[in-house]
Scaffold this active site. Structure first.
Site, PDB file in Angstrom:
ATOM      1  N   ILE A  13       8.581  -0.113   6.517  1.00  0.00           N
ATOM      2  CA  ILE A  13       8.161   0.931   5.569  1.00  0.00           C
ATOM      3  C   ILE A  13       7.917   2.242   6.310  1.00  0.00           C
ATOM      4  O   ILE A  13       8.240   3.327   5.831  1.00  0.00           O
ATOM      5  CB  ILE A  13       6.909   0.477   4.777  1.00  0.00           C
ATOM      6  CG1 ILE A  13       7.196  -0.867   4.108  1.00  0.00           C
ATOM      7  CG2 ILE A  13       6.511   1.516   3.734  1.00  0.00           C
ATOM      8  CD1 ILE A  13       6.001  -1.543   3.506  1.00  0.00           C
ATOM      9  N   LEU A  60      -2.554   0.929  19.493  1.00  0.00           N
ATOM     10  CA  LEU A  60      -3.757   1.559  18.943  1.00  0.00           C
ATOM     11  C   LEU A  60      -5.036   0.916  19.475  1.00  0.00           C
ATOM     12  O   LEU A  60      -6.118   1.489  19.345  1.00  0.00           O
ATOM     13  CB  LEU A  60      -3.747   1.468  17.410  1.00  0.00           C
ATOM     14  CG  LEU A  60      -2.740   2.338  16.663  1.00  0.00           C
ATOM     15  CD1 LEU A  60      -2.861   2.090  15.166  1.00  0.00           C
ATOM     16  CD2 LEU A  60      -2.935   3.815  16.975  1.00  0.00           C
ATOM     17  N   SER A 125      -2.394  -3.607   0.546  1.00  0.00           N
ATOM     18  CA  SER A 125      -1.492  -4.600  -0.045  1.00  0.00           C
ATOM     19  C   SER A 125      -2.121  -5.211  -1.286  1.00  0.00           C
ATOM     20  O   SER A 125      -3.341  -5.335  -1.384  1.00  0.00           O
ATOM     21  CB  SER A 125      -1.222  -5.703   0.986  1.00  0.00           C
ATOM     22  OG  SER A 125      -0.674  -6.828   0.363  1.00  0.00           O
ATOM     23  N   TYR A 150      -4.402 -12.331   7.428  1.00  0.00           N
ATOM     24  CA  TYR A 150      -3.663 -11.059   7.317  1.00  0.00           C
ATOM     25  C   TYR A 150      -4.184 -10.293   6.105  1.00  0.00           C
ATOM     26  O   TYR A 150      -4.598  -9.136   6.217  1.00  0.00           O
ATOM     27  CB  TYR A 150      -2.150 -11.308   7.158  1.00  0.00           C
ATOM     28  CG  TYR A 150      -1.460 -10.192   6.395  1.00  0.00           C
ATOM     29  CD1 TYR A 150      -1.161 -10.344   5.046  1.00  0.00           C
ATOM     30  CD2 TYR A 150      -1.189  -8.981   7.005  1.00  0.00           C
ATOM     31  CE1 TYR A 150      -0.579  -9.299   4.333  1.00  0.00           C
ATOM     32  CE2 TYR A 150      -0.607  -7.930   6.299  1.00  0.00           C
ATOM     33  CZ  TYR A 150      -0.312  -8.107   4.954  1.00  0.00           C
ATOM     34  OH  TYR A 150       0.249  -7.076   4.253  1.00  0.00           O
ATOM     35  N   LYS A 154      -6.674  -6.604   5.478  1.00  0.00           N
ATOM     36  CA  LYS A 154      -6.435  -5.467   4.572  1.00  0.00           C
ATOM     37  C   LYS A 154      -7.673  -5.204   3.720  1.00  0.00           C
ATOM     38  O   LYS A 154      -8.106  -4.066   3.541  1.00  0.00           O
ATOM     39  CB  LYS A 154      -5.229  -5.761   3.660  1.00  0.00           C
ATOM     40  CG  LYS A 154      -3.902  -5.826   4.373  1.00  0.00           C
ATOM     41  CD  LYS A 154      -3.544  -4.491   5.026  1.00  0.00           C
ATOM     42  CE  LYS A 154      -2.192  -4.553   5.716  1.00  0.00           C
ATOM     43  NZ  LYS A 154      -1.863  -3.299   6.443  1.00  0.00           N
ATOM     44  N   TYR A 177       0.602  -1.935  -1.695  1.00  0.00           N
ATOM     45  CA  TYR A 177       2.001  -2.250  -1.979  1.00  0.00           C
ATOM     46  C   TYR A 177       2.086  -3.623  -2.630  1.00  0.00           C
ATOM     47  O   TYR A 177       1.377  -4.540  -2.214  1.00  0.00           O
ATOM     48  CB  TYR A 177       2.836  -2.347  -0.702  1.00  0.00           C
ATOM     49  CG  TYR A 177       2.631  -1.274   0.310  1.00  0.00           C
ATOM     50  CD1 TYR A 177       2.808  -1.557   1.663  1.00  0.00           C
ATOM     51  CD2 TYR A 177       2.260   0.023  -0.033  1.00  0.00           C
ATOM     52  CE1 TYR A 177       2.628  -0.583   2.640  1.00  0.00           C
ATOM     53  CE2 TYR A 177       2.064   0.998   0.924  1.00  0.00           C
ATOM     54  CZ  TYR A 177       2.252   0.682   2.263  1.00  0.00           C
ATOM     55  OH  TYR A 177       2.065   1.644   3.227  1.00  0.00           O
TER      56      TYR A 177
HETATM   57  C1  WQD Z   1       7.615 -13.856  -2.390  1.00  0.00           C
HETATM   58  C2  WQD Z   1       7.916 -15.055  -3.279  1.00  0.00           C
HETATM   59  C3  WQD Z   1       7.313 -17.142  -2.282  1.00  0.00           C
HETATM   60  C4  WQD Z   1      10.235 -17.005   0.955  1.00  0.00           C
HETATM   61  C5  WQD Z   1       3.503 -11.297   1.348  1.00  0.00           C
HETATM   62  C6  WQD Z   1       2.212 -10.621   1.676  1.00  0.00           C
HETATM   63  C7  WQD Z   1       2.191  -9.237   1.084  1.00  0.00           C
HETATM   64  C8  WQD Z   1       3.352  -8.435   1.598  1.00  0.00           C
HETATM   65  C9  WQD Z   1       4.663  -9.183   1.373  1.00  0.00           C
HETATM   66  C10 WQD Z   1       3.564  -8.311   4.026  1.00  0.00           C
HETATM   67  C11 WQD Z   1       6.800 -16.106  -3.260  1.00  0.00           C
HETATM   68  C12 WQD Z   1       8.816 -17.066  -2.496  1.00  0.00           C
HETATM   69  C13 WQD Z   1       9.468 -16.683  -0.149  1.00  0.00           C
HETATM   70  C14 WQD Z   1      11.129 -18.105   0.903  1.00  0.00           C
HETATM   71  C15 WQD Z   1      10.462 -18.493  -1.374  1.00  0.00           C
HETATM   72  N1  WQD Z   1       3.042  -7.984   2.882  1.00  0.00           N
HETATM   73  N2  WQD Z   1       9.597 -17.421  -1.302  1.00  0.00           N
HETATM   74  N3  WQD Z   1      11.213 -18.812  -0.264  1.00  0.00           N
HETATM   75  O1  WQD Z   1       3.964 -13.949  -0.127  1.00  0.00           O
HETATM   76  O2  WQD Z   1       4.399 -12.476  -2.178  1.00  0.00           O
HETATM   77  O3  WQD Z   1       3.629 -11.425  -0.045  1.00  0.00           O
HETATM   78  O4  WQD Z   1       4.565 -10.534   1.878  1.00  0.00           O
HETATM   79  O5  WQD Z   1       4.655  -7.932   4.398  1.00  0.00           O
HETATM   80  O6  WQD Z   1       0.973  -8.613   1.468  1.00  0.00           O
HETATM   81  O7  WQD Z   1       1.159 -11.351   1.067  1.00  0.00           O
HETATM   82  O8  WQD Z   1       5.934 -12.355  -0.202  1.00  0.00           O
HETATM   83  O9  WQD Z   1       8.352 -12.567   0.233  1.00  0.00           O
HETATM   84  O10 WQD Z   1       6.771 -14.234   1.337  1.00  0.00           O
HETATM   85  O11 WQD Z   1       7.216 -14.374  -1.119  1.00  0.00           O
HETATM   86  O12 WQD Z   1      10.564 -19.154  -2.422  1.00  0.00           O
HETATM   87  O13 WQD Z   1      11.858 -18.453   1.878  1.00  0.00           O
HETATM   88  O14 WQD Z   1       9.082 -15.713  -2.793  1.00  0.00           O
HETATM   89  O15 WQD Z   1       6.843 -18.451  -2.587  1.00  0.00           O
HETATM   90  O16 WQD Z   1       6.728 -16.668  -4.552  1.00  0.00           O
HETATM   91  P1  WQD Z   1       4.445 -12.673  -0.706  1.00  0.00           P
HETATM   92  P2  WQD Z   1       7.114 -13.393   0.147  1.00  0.00           P
END
Ligand code: WQD
Length: 335
Positions: A13, A60, A125, A150, A154, A177
């Protein structure tokens, strides 16, 4: 020309925000410790805007090094991205996450006091909401203890910023986000996960590229339209635009409070299977996937009420999920 310090500016980002800041006429200084990115992103950013940001490879957690940068530059605003962000890793190594994410923030905030800098944008987040009771999620939704260290860094950072703004009168905006996706149209910058991707889209693109055998869909027994979990997938270019608008709000002293929070999401929820389908249709590809067990710590549903950001930042996401799927795939193919 206003000078903006961007920590983590070579990250996913961060790099898109640096490009947007430069295009909006800001001078950019980047601090990055390169722990989760590569130095070549500096050249990639420069090749997009033809303006090379000032760059410091600094951790940092090193207060002295941070101070040297504030001594060398009159900084008009700060956008703080630099943090570890892998949910799973944070469960295994919580102290590393608390030390890196919180000490980094404290050193940065100390420097704003010691060198009379102001106007801080904090990269937060939607994870601070945990599983919210009602959708869409607005900024007044009560926070819950996030599911991971994590996410807790935040939430704790936001609490630190509450006390910091009260004590110092400095001006801070926390941007929460939802799920960042997509890449720059040039395919020169995008998400570059270390090792096996935690996040959905990089795993999808690596499956499409044949790097991964098949996508594991974590659970299809959720109480949703197709049983898979719902998230709000927001394009990284729209996120970058929101940061430019937020920093302008502070630099131009248009903020109404010393500390403000804005949800950055599209306002629409998509299930995992809807995202997979969107990727397939946008790129004319089939994705191998298998339904697996739910992932520990996952919430069922999260999507944003983004009206406050629309109203106060004059910000509206314009990129469709299909477009984000196209740029994600083009980025993967460029690697
Ligand atoms: C999204 C959906 C999974 C991978 C986290 C952090 C958030 C932000 C983004 C960090 C969920 C599903 C995922 C896979 C799947 N910050 N999934 N198979 O957990 O919503 O958010 O990451 O960068 O602060 O909490 O994101 O992309 O891991 O998952 O089915 O191989 O996709 O179960 O429903 P999440 P995600």
């Amino acid at each position: 020309m206003n000078k903006i310090l961007v920590t983590g500016g070579l990250g996913y980002i961060g790099s898109h925000t640096v490009v947007a800041l430069q295009n909006a006429g800001y001078e950019v200084i980047i601090i990055d410790d390169l722990s989760n990115t590569q130095l070549e992103f500096l050249d990639r950013i420069t090749s997009i805007t033809n303006i090379k940001p000032t760059f410091y490879e600094v951790d940092l957690k090193n207060q002295e090094k941070v101070n040297e940068i504030f001594k060398a530059h009159k900084i008009d605003g700060i956008i703080h991205f630099a943090a570890h962000k892998a949910v799973g890793e944070s469960v295994e190594k919580p102290l590393m996450y608390y030390r890196n994410n919180l000490l980094g923030l404290l050193n940065l905030l100390d420097a704003t006091v010691d060198f009379n800098a102001d106007n801080v944008i904090f990269s937060s987040s939607c994870t601070v909401y945990g599983q919210a009771d009602k959708m869409p999620i607005d900024e007044k939704t009560p926070l819950k203890r996030p599911e991971s260290p994590y996410g807790n860094t935040k939430k704790m950072a936001e609490e630190i910023l509450e006390d910091f703004t009260l004590a110092t009168g400095k001006n801070v905006i926390c941007l929460r986000y939802f799920n960042p996706v997509g890449a720059h149209s040039s395919s020169k910058i995008g998400e570059l996960p270390n090792g096996i991707p935690n996040n959905l889209i990089p795993y999808v693109t690596q499956t499409a590229a044949g790097i991964r055998e098949s996508l594991a869909v974590f659970g299809d027994d959720y109480p949703t339209k197709d049983g898979t979990a719902i998230r709000d997938y927001i394009d990284v270019n729209d996120l970058a635009d929101a940061h430019v608008k937020a920093i302008a709000r502070l630099v131009e002293k248009k903020n109404k409070n010393k500390l403000e929070f804005f949800n950055l999401g599209t306002g629409t929820g998509s299930t995992v299977l809807e995202v997979v389908k969107a990727f397939e249709e946008a790129n004319g590809l089939k994705i191998n996937y298998q339904i697996k067990e739910r992932r520990a710590g996952d919430i069922v549903e999260a999507y944003a009420n983004n009206e406050l950001a629309a109203q106060e930042l004059n910000w509206k996401p314009t990129t469709s999920l299909a477009e984000s799927m196209r740029t994600s795939w083009q980025w993967q193919q460029s690697l």
